[in-house]
Design a protein around this motif. Sequence first.
Motif, short mmCIF file in Angstrom:
data_model
loop_
_atom_site.label_atom_id
_atom_site.label_comp_id
_atom_site.label_asym_id
_atom_site.label_seq_id
_atom_site.Cartn_x
_atom_site.Cartn_y
_atom_site.Cartn_z
N ILE A 131 0.73 -1.35 -0.10
CA ILE A 131 0.01 -0.12 0.03
C ILE A 131 0.80 1.24 0.03
O ILE A 131 0.45 2.34 -0.61
CB ILE A 131 -0.70 -0.03 1.15
N GLY A 132 2.03 1.17 0.60
CA GLY A 132 2.95 2.47 0.79
C GLY A 132 3.68 2.76 -0.82
O GLY A 132 3.46 3.87 -1.24
N GLU A 133 3.89 1.66 -1.55
CA GLU A 133 4.21 1.65 -2.96
C GLU A 133 3.13 2.38 -3.80
O GLU A 133 3.41 3.19 -4.68
CB GLU A 133 4.61 0.44 -3.42
N VAL A 134 1.92 1.74 -3.77
CA VAL A 134 0.84 2.31 -4.45
C VAL A 134 0.39 3.81 -4.02
O VAL A 134 0.20 4.54 -4.89
CB VAL A 134 -0.31 1.27 -4.00
N GLY A 159 -0.01 9.09 -5.93
CA GLY A 159 0.02 10.47 -5.35
C GLY A 159 -1.29 10.47 -4.49
O GLY A 159 -1.82 11.33 -4.27
N ILE A 160 -1.57 9.35 -3.54
CA ILE A 160 -2.47 9.20 -2.78
C ILE A 160 -2.09 8.73 -1.18
O ILE A 160 -1.40 7.98 -1.23
CB ILE A 160 -3.57 8.26 -3.29
N ASN A 161 -2.54 9.43 -0.34
CA ASN A 161 -2.23 9.18 1.29
C ASN A 161 -2.89 7.44 1.65
O ASN A 161 -3.91 7.18 0.87
CB ASN A 161 -2.81 10.21 2.17
N PRO A 162 -2.06 6.84 2.00
CA PRO A 162 -2.48 5.16 2.40
C PRO A 162 -4.06 5.29 3.21
O PRO A 162 -4.69 4.58 3.11
CB PRO A 162 -1.45 4.90 3.62
N VAL A 163 -4.20 6.57 3.92
CA VAL A 163 -5.36 6.56 4.72
C VAL A 163 -6.39 6.52 3.74
O VAL A 163 -7.54 6.09 4.02
CB VAL A 163 -5.40 7.64 5.81
N THR A 164 -6.31 7.33 2.78
CA THR A 164 -7.36 7.53 1.67
C THR A 164 -7.66 6.25 1.01
O THR A 164 -8.69 5.94 0.76
CB THR A 164 -7.01 8.72 0.77
N LEU A 165 -6.42 5.71 0.75
CA LEU A 165 -6.73 4.29 0.08
C LEU A 165 -7.55 3.24 0.85
O LEU A 165 -8.35 2.58 0.56
CB LEU A 165 -5.40 3.62 -0.38
N GLN A 201 -11.23 1.58 0.03
CA GLN A 201 -11.60 0.11 0.03
C GLN A 201 -12.52 -0.14 1.31
O GLN A 201 -13.83 -0.81 0.90
CB GLN A 201 -10.24 -0.65 0.38
N ARG A 202 -12.35 0.26 2.44
CA ARG A 202 -13.40 -0.14 3.63
C ARG A 202 -14.79 0.55 3.37
O ARG A 202 -15.98 -0.06 3.57
CB ARG A 202 -12.79 0.03 4.81
N ARG A 203 -14.63 1.98 3.08
CA ARG A 203 -16.04 2.59 3.14
C ARG A 203 -16.96 2.37 2.00
O ARG A 203 -17.97 2.60 2.13
CB ARG A 203 -15.67 4.08 3.51
N TYR A 204 -15.91 2.49 0.83
CA TYR A 204 -16.67 2.63 -0.41
C TYR A 204 -16.41 1.27 -1.24
O TYR A 204 -17.36 1.10 -2.44
CB TYR A 204 -16.28 3.87 -1.31
N GLY A 205 -15.79 0.40 -0.89
CA GLY A 205 -15.50 -0.86 -1.77
C GLY A 205 -15.21 -0.52 -2.96
O GLY A 205 -15.62 -1.39 -4.11
N LEU A 206 -14.47 0.24 -3.35
CA LEU A 206 -13.94 0.62 -4.78
C LEU A 206 -12.76 -0.57 -5.35
O LEU A 206 -12.67 -0.35 -6.49
CB LEU A 206 -13.42 2.01 -4.67
N PHE A 207 -12.21 -1.21 -4.48
CA PHE A 207 -11.20 -2.07 -4.97
C PHE A 207 -11.14 -3.06 -3.88
O PHE A 207 -11.55 -2.97 -2.74
CB PHE A 207 -9.90 -1.67 -5.32
N LYS A 208 -10.63 -4.43 -4.13
CA LYS A 208 -10.40 -5.52 -3.22
C LYS A 208 -9.23 -6.12 -3.38
O LYS A 208 -8.84 -7.06 -4.25
CB LYS A 208 -11.43 -6.42 -3.16
N PRO A 209 -8.02 -5.64 -2.87
CA PRO A 209 -6.52 -6.16 -3.21
C PRO A 209 -6.54 -7.55 -2.43
O PRO A 209 -7.25 -7.81 -1.42
CB PRO A 209 -5.81 -4.83 -2.38
#
Length: 247
Positions: A6-9, A14-20, A24-32
Amino acid sequence: MAFYSIGEVAERCGINPVTLRAWQRRYGLFKPQRSEGGHRQFDETDIQRIEEIKRWIQSGVPVGKVKSLLDENHPVEHDDWASQQEELMVVLRHARPAKLRAAIMAAGRQHPADAVIDRLILPVRQRLRLDQNTARAICSMLDGVLIDYAVTALAEARKKASKEALLIGWDCDDRTRLWLEAWRLSQQGWNIDVLAEPLDSPRPELFPGQRIFVWTGTALSLRQQEQLTHWQEQGFDIVSHGVLRLV
């Protein structure tokens, strides 16, 4: 298949890990996927999806409505970009600047700047950085060609664009990415000049009356958000370009 933490991504997109995590958790936009130790593992498809999410949000779509828009896309598009990334990697391994320049020009003619930058160039640059066996000279050659192409694109855009603006790198060290973002802005109707050397702190008072875009390369820190708001309250026409704030 390569996997990224998640740090590399976060650094790549250009996105904070907290936002990622919130996406995922709040909006289910992706599932790594998860490693045996329970850590998130992202592949290229995940990263392409994250770039799509960024584009929708930056275009004004509320984050809660992005998932339905993403689900309408066809996976074939991802496969096509993956194949183009592989083709560009092959050109890079041959270390022929002329062929590399031709490949970048062809991609720029066939696709919008946003797509070429987010789905072709940035993934390839990231792969080169993560590949310990790749000569540093190859990465430098790619960056040189990209800057050359971006400068040409800016010159062409000046013949049509009527809106003038200045792009400044703010506390970042990726100069090539700065020129890519200038190219992106030029395709949005801006006549862009670039302050080639990133600054620890921009000084908008030196450029009175000008629209200023600042590029940080990561999510704005609290200090940067406060400083940006302060400049705007003083009447300076300065905005952050292309980087999301925390959700």
